[in-house]
Design a protein around this motif. Structure first.
Motif: not given
Length: 252
Positions: A46-49
């Protein structure tokens, strides 16, 4: 309860790699090592998190995005973290998913995917970082287990099978690597109150039933799992290897 936690000088400046570090228990482990002054690298899907955690946490932190079911991709991501942070002194095999599934609906493809998600990457992460630990004269590896199978928990047999196997992996790798002063241990969480657990399964009825199984009355915050991991990675735990360290409030 207050949180007056220990500082371990031996962890300052050491490179720590954590799988599944963007959320839940993994995020608490990332924050705990960053607070120790370690150089922290983590892997997640999960890049955003991952970016949000890195931005919100003080310290020397880097992450790589990869699917741990893809072993070559994981190996490449670990190599990139090594370039950025230096050779790993500590590996925390944390990544897993406890998705529920009925025993009579599993097919071979799903079973294999669960093993790839919850077990296989642990061995190959060890294989990737152990040579640098050997060259350095020692290191610490912490594999994340689960007390679900100790409690004979039902509803996710592929998950509990994988988690039971983690203990075998820990024991055999502790023997194979111990001569190089590399310590390998398993941390065994009970029911930890991550956001995922609270969203999906922590109903008032389930929580009350679980409280009755614990010796301690308090539900378990992820930070307490992170504290056990940090201890086992430190020089304070220099004679700890091949064992299970429970963080389950006496629920077995």
């Amino acid at each position: 309860m207050g949180q007056d936690f220990a500082t371990y000088p031996s962890l300052a400046g050491r490179t720590v790699i954590i799988t599944g570090g963007a959320s839940g228990i993994g995020a608490e482990i990332v924050k705990a090592f960053a607070a120790q002054g370690s150089r922290v690298g983590f892997l997640d899907l999960d890049e955003t998190t991952s970016a949000a955690l890195t931005d919100a946490t003080e310290g020397d932190i880097a992450f790589e995005i990869c699917d741990l079911r893809d072993i070559p991709a994981m190996q490449a991501a670990l190599a990139r973290l090594k370039e950025r942070l230096g050779p790993a002194s500590v590996l925390v095999n944390n990544a897993a998913r406890d998705d529920r599934h009925a025993w009579d609906e599993i097919d071979p493809a799903y079973w294999d995917e669960r093993m790839h998600t919850n077990l296989r990457h642990m061995f190959f992460a060890i294989q990737a970082v152990a040579p640098d630990m050997i060259a350095a004269g020692g290191g610490a590896i912490v594999n994340m287990g689960s007390n679900s199978w100790w409690e004979a928990g039902g509803g996710f047999p592929a998950y509990t099978t994988a988690k039971a196997a983690v203990h075998g992996l820990t024991r055999t790798m502790a023997r194979d690597l111990g001569g190089h002063r590399i310590r390998v241990n398993t941390v065994v969480p009970g029911w930890i109150m991550t956001e995922r657990q609270k969203t999906l399964w922590a109903t008032p009825e389930a929580l009350e039933k679980h409280r009755q199984r614990q010796c301690l009355p308090d539900l378990i915050d992820p930070v307490y799992v992170a504290r056990m991991v940090v201890f086992l990675a430190s020089d304070d735990a220099a004679m700890c290897s091949a064992n299970n360290y429970m963080v389950e409030a006496g629920s077995i």
